[in-house]
Design a protein around this motif. Structure first.
Motif, mmCIF file in Angstrom:
data_model
loop_
_atom_site.group_PDB
_atom_site.id
_atom_site.type_symbol
_atom_site.label_atom_id
_atom_site.label_comp_id
_atom_site.label_asym_id
_atom_site.label_seq_id
_atom_site.Cartn_x
_atom_site.Cartn_y
_atom_site.Cartn_z
ATOM 1 N N CYS A 84 7.806 -12.392 -21.446
ATOM 2 C CA CYS A 84 8.025 -11.023 -21.912
ATOM 3 C C CYS A 84 9.359 -10.878 -22.639
ATOM 4 C CB CYS A 84 7.948 -10.057 -20.735
ATOM 5 S SG CYS A 84 6.264 -9.760 -20.138
ATOM 6 N N LEU A 85 10.371 -11.600 -22.190
ATOM 7 C CA LEU A 85 11.657 -11.553 -22.882
ATOM 8 C C LEU A 85 11.531 -12.098 -24.300
ATOM 9 C CD1 LEU A 85 13.941 -12.659 -19.929
ATOM 10 C CD2 LEU A 85 14.287 -10.579 -21.292
ATOM 11 N N LEU A 86 10.815 -13.195 -24.460
ATOM 12 C CA LEU A 86 10.598 -13.747 -25.801
ATOM 13 C C LEU A 86 9.791 -12.782 -26.665
ATOM 14 C CD1 LEU A 86 9.814 -17.521 -25.069
ATOM 15 C CD2 LEU A 86 11.943 -16.528 -25.938
ATOM 16 N N ASP A 140 9.286 -7.180 -31.234
ATOM 17 C CA ASP A 140 9.785 -5.807 -31.227
ATOM 18 C C ASP A 140 8.823 -4.874 -30.501
ATOM 19 O OD1 ASP A 140 11.556 -3.770 -31.760
ATOM 20 O OD2 ASP A 140 10.687 -3.311 -33.723
ATOM 21 N N VAL A 141 8.457 -5.258 -29.266
ATOM 22 C CA VAL A 141 7.520 -4.480 -28.457
ATOM 23 C C VAL A 141 8.252 -3.958 -27.231
ATOM 24 C CG1 VAL A 141 5.358 -4.569 -27.131
ATOM 25 C CG2 VAL A 141 5.577 -5.887 -29.244
ATOM 26 N N SER A 142 7.943 -2.750 -26.824
ATOM 27 C CA SER A 142 8.610 -2.151 -25.667
ATOM 28 C C SER A 142 8.165 -2.812 -24.374
ATOM 29 C CB SER A 142 8.308 -0.655 -25.595
ATOM 30 O OG SER A 142 6.953 -0.442 -25.221
ATOM 31 N N GLY A 143 9.008 -2.699 -23.348
ATOM 32 C CA GLY A 143 8.691 -3.294 -22.059
ATOM 33 C C GLY A 143 7.449 -2.696 -21.432
ATOM 34 N N ALA A 144 7.258 -1.388 -21.566
ATOM 35 C CA ALA A 144 6.091 -0.736 -20.979
ATOM 36 C C ALA A 144 4.801 -1.307 -21.567
ATOM 37 C CB ALA A 144 6.159 0.769 -21.211
ATOM 38 N N ALA A 145 4.788 -1.502 -22.886
ATOM 39 C CA ALA A 145 3.604 -2.079 -23.525
ATOM 40 C C ALA A 145 3.405 -3.528 -23.101
ATOM 41 C CB ALA A 145 3.735 -1.991 -25.044
ATOM 42 N N LEU A 146 4.490 -4.271 -22.958
ATOM 43 C CA LEU A 146 4.381 -5.662 -22.507
ATOM 44 C C LEU A 146 3.814 -5.738 -21.099
ATOM 45 C CD1 LEU A 146 7.765 -7.150 -23.783
ATOM 46 C CD2 LEU A 146 5.478 -7.591 -24.693
ATOM 47 N N LEU A 147 4.261 -4.850 -20.222
ATOM 48 C CA LEU A 147 3.744 -4.835 -18.858
ATOM 49 C C LEU A 147 2.250 -4.558 -18.854
ATOM 50 C CD1 LEU A 147 4.331 -4.976 -15.823
ATOM 51 C CD2 LEU A 147 4.923 -2.541 -15.896
ATOM 52 N N GLY A 148 1.825 -3.607 -19.673
ATOM 53 C CA GLY A 148 0.399 -3.323 -19.771
ATOM 54 C C GLY A 148 -0.388 -4.491 -20.297
ATOM 55 N N TRP A 149 0.139 -5.169 -21.332
ATOM 56 C CA TRP A 149 -0.586 -6.275 -21.954
ATOM 57 C C TRP A 149 -0.714 -7.474 -21.028
ATOM 58 C CZ3 TRP A 149 -4.120 -7.822 -24.955
ATOM 59 C CH2 TRP A 149 -4.185 -9.138 -25.422
ATOM 60 N N PHE A 196 11.880 -4.514 -14.131
ATOM 61 C CA PHE A 196 12.644 -5.236 -15.142
ATOM 62 C C PHE A 196 11.899 -5.237 -16.478
ATOM 63 C CE2 PHE A 196 13.630 -9.134 -17.466
ATOM 64 C CZ PHE A 196 15.007 -9.044 -17.570
ATOM 65 N N ILE A 197 10.623 -5.586 -16.444
ATOM 66 C CA ILE A 197 9.854 -5.623 -17.687
ATOM 67 C C ILE A 197 9.738 -4.226 -18.290
ATOM 68 C CG2 ILE A 197 7.579 -6.083 -18.694
ATOM 69 C CD1 ILE A 197 7.243 -8.347 -16.712
ATOM 70 N N ALA A 198 9.441 -3.223 -17.455
ATOM 71 C CA ALA A 198 9.294 -1.864 -17.959
ATOM 72 C C ALA A 198 10.582 -1.345 -18.588
ATOM 73 C CB ALA A 198 8.851 -0.937 -16.828
ATOM 74 N N SER A 199 11.726 -1.891 -18.159
ATOM 75 C CA SER A 199 13.019 -1.422 -18.676
ATOM 76 C C SER A 199 13.391 -2.065 -20.007
ATOM 77 C CB SER A 199 14.129 -1.709 -17.662
ATOM 78 O OG SER A 199 14.401 -3.108 -17.586
ATOM 79 N N LEU A 200 12.674 -3.096 -20.416
ATOM 80 C CA LEU A 200 13.006 -3.780 -21.665
ATOM 81 C C LEU A 200 12.831 -2.835 -22.846
ATOM 82 C CD1 LEU A 200 11.324 -7.288 -21.171
ATOM 83 C CD2 LEU A 200 13.735 -6.688 -20.912
ATOM 84 N N SER A 207 0.814 -1.213 0.000
ATOM 85 C CA SER A 207 0.000 0.000 0.000
ATOM 86 C C SER A 207 0.850 1.267 0.000
ATOM 87 C CB SER A 207 -0.910 0.004 1.235
ATOM 88 O OG SER A 207 -0.134 -0.058 2.429
ATOM 89 N N SER A 208 2.142 1.122 0.203
ATOM 90 C CA SER A 208 3.019 2.288 0.314
ATOM 91 C C SER A 208 3.910 2.503 -0.899
ATOM 92 C CB SER A 208 3.903 2.156 1.565
ATOM 93 O OG SER A 208 4.736 1.007 1.470
ATOM 94 N N GLN A 209 3.817 1.637 -1.906
ATOM 95 C CA GLN A 209 4.694 1.741 -3.066
ATOM 96 C C GLN A 209 3.894 1.931 -4.344
ATOM 97 O OE1 GLN A 209 6.884 -1.999 -2.677
ATOM 98 N NE2 GLN A 209 8.752 -0.842 -2.296
ATOM 99 N N LEU A 210 4.412 2.763 -5.214
ATOM 100 C CA LEU A 210 3.866 2.882 -6.552
ATOM 101 C C LEU A 210 4.676 1.979 -7.470
ATOM 102 C CD1 LEU A 210 3.190 6.707 -7.016
ATOM 103 C CD2 LEU A 210 1.508 4.885 -6.731
ATOM 104 N N GLY A 211 3.985 1.337 -8.398
ATOM 105 C CA GLY A 211 4.669 0.458 -9.328
ATOM 106 C C GLY A 211 5.184 1.209 -10.535
ATOM 107 N N SER A 212 5.417 0.454 -11.618
ATOM 108 C CA SER A 212 5.921 1.041 -12.854
ATOM 109 C C SER A 212 4.851 1.133 -13.936
ATOM 110 C CB SER A 212 7.096 0.196 -13.380
ATOM 111 O OG SER A 212 8.111 0.079 -12.411
ATOM 112 N N LEU A 213 3.690 0.542 -13.687
ATOM 113 C CA LEU A 213 2.650 0.471 -14.714
ATOM 114 C C LEU A 213 1.809 1.745 -14.731
ATOM 115 C CD1 LEU A 213 1.113 -1.234 -16.835
ATOM 116 C CD2 LEU A 213 -0.331 -2.059 -14.975
#
Length: 309
Positions: free
Chosen positions: A255-257, A263-272, A289-293, A23-29
């Motif tokens: 997500c790595l595959l 050829d999709v960005s990490g941010a889009a993969l995290l959302g999907w 990690f995923i958002a940084s891809l 409850s105290s942390q914001l994520g990357s999504l």
């Protein structure tokens, strides 16, 4: 991004979702990442607009999606190419009467042999799943004995191995250790799948300290799956990946595959992945990690993967 900002405003489009496990942390999504994930899914054919043509087509699409979730705890992250599931032993022992009862029809799951492999993570995580360095135990299910278990073991026909064959899976990757907290018994013997012509690879990742694979693990994944999850769907070259619950370590490998193949960005993969398999990504480290891809991230690992073959 501009279309989303124009529709809902810059502030709302950049809003960050909180971490479900803290409850105290914001994520990357961000909100915009979910829309970018949907755009990537549409442009790559993972999601078809025709599913919204009518109420009937929408219902048919949703039922097909839910049926494999209910029975096999499985989700096509990329339809026909990349499938993510929980460890089949955890699902076979789920008291839910809709889940399958056998890992393979050739042998009952209860008779799975003990095989020569490190059986534990070596470290028991007794300090809870809320800390920033440990993973949530997403499948610490209550495996009740008695009538509900009997129903679960006799209602569903068809094994997990048969399901993978029907899906055109040619390569199965296990990202968990054979014995982990929350599993009702040791995981399966890979022979159950190899005897059906499905290749098997163990890439166990410690479910602790963020539950991220090493560079060597990633290189090995890229080296050994090069010919799989590519080309037209319908061919028997799909990859199935599972960890204990099918929400963390397996999603990272998927997500790595995807970052390499599509050829999709990490941010889009995290959302999907958060849309298509709700609950996916269960540590802050995995999110970051995923958002940084970046696009074609996998190629840098493939370039140094010859030693893993």
């Amino acid at each position: 991004l501009q279309r989303v900002e124009g529709a809902i405003g810059k502030e709302d489009s950049e809003a960050v979702f909180p971490c479900a496990w803290s409850s105290s942390q914001l994520g990357s999504l961000r909100v915009v990442d979910c829309w970018e994930g949907l755009e990537a899914a549409m442009s790559n054919g993972w999601l078809e607009a025709s599913c919204l043509d009518s109420e009937e087509s929408t219902d048919e699409y949703c039922e097909a999606y839910l049926s494999i979730v209910r029975t096999f705890d499985a989700t096509w992250i990329v339809p026909g190419r990349i499938l993510v599931t929980s460890d089949p032993v955890t699902t076979a022992f789920d008291p839910n009467p809709h889940t399958f009862a056998e890992v393979s029809t050739s042998r009952q799951v209860m008779r799975t042999s003990i095989w020569d492999f490190p059986h534990t993570q070596d470290i028991d995580d007794d300090d809870g799943c809320r800390s920033s360095t440990s993973s949530c135990h997403t499948v610490d299910k209550q495996y009740e004995q008695g009538e509900s278990m009997a129903v679960a073991l006799n209602t569903c026909t068809g094994s997990y191995a048969s399901f993978l064959k029907e899906c055109g899976v040619a390569f199965l990757i296990r990202a968990n250790f054979p014995s982990e907290k929350g599993m009702p018994l040791d995981s399966y013997d890979p022979v159950l799948f190899m005897e059906r012509g499905i290749r098997h690879l163990d890439l166990p990742v410690l479910d602790r300290f963020g539950a991220l694979p090493s560079h060597f693990d990633i290189s090995k994944l890229m080296a050994l799956t090069g010919q799989f999850a590519t080309g037209a769907t319908g061919k028997e070259n799909a990859v199935a990946i599972h960890c204990k619950g099918g929400f963390g370590r397996s999603i990272i490998f998927a997500c790595l595959l995807m970052a390499e193949r599509f050829d999709v960005s990490g941010a889009a993969l995290l959302g999907w992945v958060r849309i298509v398999r709700p609950g996916s990504v269960n540590t802050l480290q995995q999110e970051r990690f995923i958002a940084s891809l970046r696009r074609n991230t996998g190629h840098k690992f493939r370039n140094r993967s010859e030693r893993c073959k």
